[in-house]
Design a protein around this motif. Structure first.
Motif, PDB file in Angstrom:
ATOM      1  N   CYS A   1       0.768  -1.281   0.139  1.00 47.87           N
ATOM      2  CA  CYS A   1       0.058  -0.040  -0.284  1.00 47.87           C
ATOM      3  C   CYS A   1       0.811   1.380  -0.147  1.00 47.87           C
ATOM      4  CB  CYS A   1      -0.898  -0.158   1.335  1.00 47.87           C
ATOM      5  SG  CYS A   1      -2.019   1.202   1.271  1.00 47.87           S
ATOM      6  N   ASP A   2       0.458   2.390  -0.908  1.00 48.41           N
ATOM      7  CA  ASP A   2       1.387   3.415  -0.881  1.00 48.41           C
ATOM      8  C   ASP A   2       0.648   4.639  -0.116  1.00 48.41           C
ATOM      9  OD1 ASP A   2       3.025   2.414  -2.749  1.00 48.41           O
ATOM     10  OD2 ASP A   2       1.898   2.991  -4.493  1.00 48.41           O
ATOM     11  N   ASN A   3      -0.502   4.557   0.252  1.00 47.58           N
ATOM     12  CA  ASN A   3      -1.287   5.625   1.065  1.00 47.58           C
ATOM     13  C   ASN A   3      -2.178   5.047   2.228  1.00 47.58           C
ATOM     14  OD1 ASN A   3      -3.004   7.762   1.801  1.00 47.58           O
ATOM     15  ND2 ASN A   3      -2.884   8.411  -0.300  1.00 47.58           N
ATOM     16  N   TYR A   4      -1.951   5.379   3.363  1.00 53.63           N
ATOM     17  CA  TYR A   4      -2.882   4.739   4.351  1.00 53.63           C
ATOM     18  C   TYR A   4      -3.909   5.626   4.824  1.00 53.63           C
ATOM     19  CZ  TYR A   4       0.911   1.319   4.514  1.00 53.63           C
ATOM     20  OH  TYR A   4       1.664   0.192   4.141  1.00 53.63           O
ATOM     21  N   ALA A   5      -4.450   6.732   4.069  1.00 55.66           N
ATOM     22  CA  ALA A   5      -5.471   7.419   4.185  1.00 55.66           C
ATOM     23  C   ALA A   5      -6.654   6.991   4.495  1.00 55.66           C
ATOM     24  CB  ALA A   5      -5.466   8.656   3.174  1.00 55.66           C
ATOM     25  N   GLY A   6      -7.549   7.417   4.962  1.00 60.04           N
ATOM     26  CA  GLY A   6      -9.195   6.975   5.311  1.00 60.04           C
ATOM     27  C   GLY A   6      -9.130   5.887   6.292  1.00 60.04           C
ATOM     28  N   LEU A   7     -10.138   5.460   6.572  1.00 55.98           N
ATOM     29  CA  LEU A   7     -10.535   4.492   7.512  1.00 55.98           C
ATOM     30  C   LEU A   7      -9.940   3.068   7.097  1.00 55.98           C
ATOM     31  CD1 LEU A   7     -11.965   3.886  10.360  1.00 55.98           C
ATOM     32  CD2 LEU A   7     -13.911   3.319   9.179  1.00 55.98           C
ATOM     33  N   THR A   8     -10.129   2.799   5.932  1.00 49.88           N
ATOM     34  CA  THR A   8      -9.377   1.386   5.607  1.00 49.88           C
ATOM     35  C   THR A   8      -8.005   1.369   5.893  1.00 49.88           C
ATOM     36  OG1 THR A   8     -11.378   1.217   4.074  1.00 49.88           O
ATOM     37  CG2 THR A   8      -9.224  -0.400   3.653  1.00 49.88           C
ATOM     38  N   GLY A   9      -7.507   2.444   5.206  1.00 53.22           N
ATOM     39  CA  GLY A   9      -5.941   2.725   5.427  1.00 53.22           C
ATOM     40  C   GLY A   9      -5.356   2.642   6.560  1.00 53.22           C
ATOM     41  N   GLY A  10      -6.142   3.615   7.380  1.00 54.00           N
ATOM     42  CA  GLY A  10      -5.809   3.854   8.960  1.00 54.00           C
ATOM     43  C   GLY A  10      -5.856   2.501   9.970  1.00 54.00           C
ATOM     44  N   THR A  11      -6.895   1.677   9.534  1.00 53.04           N
ATOM     45  CA  THR A  11      -6.980   0.457  10.215  1.00 53.04           C
ATOM     46  C   THR A  11      -5.660  -0.427   9.871  1.00 53.04           C
ATOM     47  OG1 THR A  11      -8.724  -0.290   8.706  1.00 53.04           O
ATOM     48  CG2 THR A  11      -9.497   0.613  10.810  1.00 53.04           C
ATOM     49  N   GLY A  12      -5.594  -0.477   8.586  1.00 59.56           N
ATOM     50  CA  GLY A  12      -4.480  -1.218   8.224  1.00 59.56           C
ATOM     51  C   GLY A  12      -3.235  -0.976   8.695  1.00 59.56           C
ATOM     52  N   LEU A  13      -2.718   0.353   8.662  1.00 62.27           N
ATOM     53  CA  LEU A  13      -1.742   0.665   9.512  1.00 62.27           C
ATOM     54  C   LEU A  13      -1.804   0.357  10.893  1.00 62.27           C
ATOM     55  CD1 LEU A  13       1.031   2.335   9.349  1.00 62.27           C
ATOM     56  CD2 LEU A  13      -0.486   4.414   9.679  1.00 62.27           C
ATOM     57  N   ALA A  14      -3.017   0.626  11.389  1.00 61.68           N
ATOM     58  CA  ALA A  14      -2.848   0.271  12.917  1.00 61.68           C
ATOM     59  C   ALA A  14      -2.994  -1.456  13.094  1.00 61.68           C
ATOM     60  CB  ALA A  14      -4.201   0.516  13.300  1.00 61.68           C
TER      61      ALA A  14
END
Length: 189
Positions: free
Chosen positions: A109-122
């Motif tokens: 993933c190149d971008n962790y913006a948004g709820l999906t990206g944020g939960t992925g990062l978390a």
């Protein structure tokens, strides 16, 4: 040497899956290799479930043996599994391998913006913490076994207490991971 060989063979077996998942679509908000992530989460879940069931002897009993095998019985516990390694080792192998597979998806993933990206990062952060915490737990468990072997009750009591606190943190991290995974899957495409 055997462990390194098994790990290398596992990587070789996964290579075709990684190559097959590259579909050429470029979207900075979408991570690739979802199949590997699903397989990784499945391995993590299998490791947790297997260890939990064998530890509490609810359904499965694990007996140390030089060869692998199983026996199914109609009475409780319903299954006996024989093997040369302990359930905790199986738990470690499955969860670490699953984590490595999930990280292939995570790092694509190149971008962790948004709820999906944020939960992925978390989830990525929680997985790192879970694995580090697992290594700490294995160390503490080793200290308990060493104290028992030396018949040192004071040291054993100390490390059993520490292990109890460690277990609460480990379970809390696992529950947090499951919640984040549910949100991630619900908000993703």
């Amino acid at each position: 040497m055997k462990r390194a060989l098994v790990f290398f063979l596992l990587i070789l077996m996964m290579a075709p899956l990684v190559i097959a998942d590259d579909n050429g679509e470029e979207n900075e908000y979408e991570a690739g290799y979802g199949g590997l992530a699903a397989l990784g989460v499945g391995l993590i879940a299998a490791g947790v479930v297997y260890y939990s069931l064998t530890k509490r002897k609810l359904v499965i009993v694990h007996k140390k043996s030089s060869e692998w095998g199983f026996e199914i019985r109609p009475e409780h516990p319903y299954m006996t599994i024989f093997g040369p390694v302990y359930p905790l080792t199986i738990h470690h192998v499955l969860t670490i391998t699953g984590t490595l597979l999930v990280f292939v998806h995570f790092f694509s993933c190149d971008n962790y913006a948004g709820l999906t990206g944020g939960t992925g990062l978390a989830m990525g952060i929680v997985l790192v913490l879970l694995n580090l915490n697992g290594f700490i737990g294995r160390y503490i468990h080793g200290k308990v076994l060493l104290a028992a072997k030396k018949h040192d009750r004071k040291m054993a009591k100390k490390f059993v207490g520490i292990l109890g606190h460690w277990k609460k943190v480990h379970i809390a991290l696992a529950v947090l991971f499951a919640i984040l995974l549910a949100i991630h899957l619900a908000t993703g495409d």
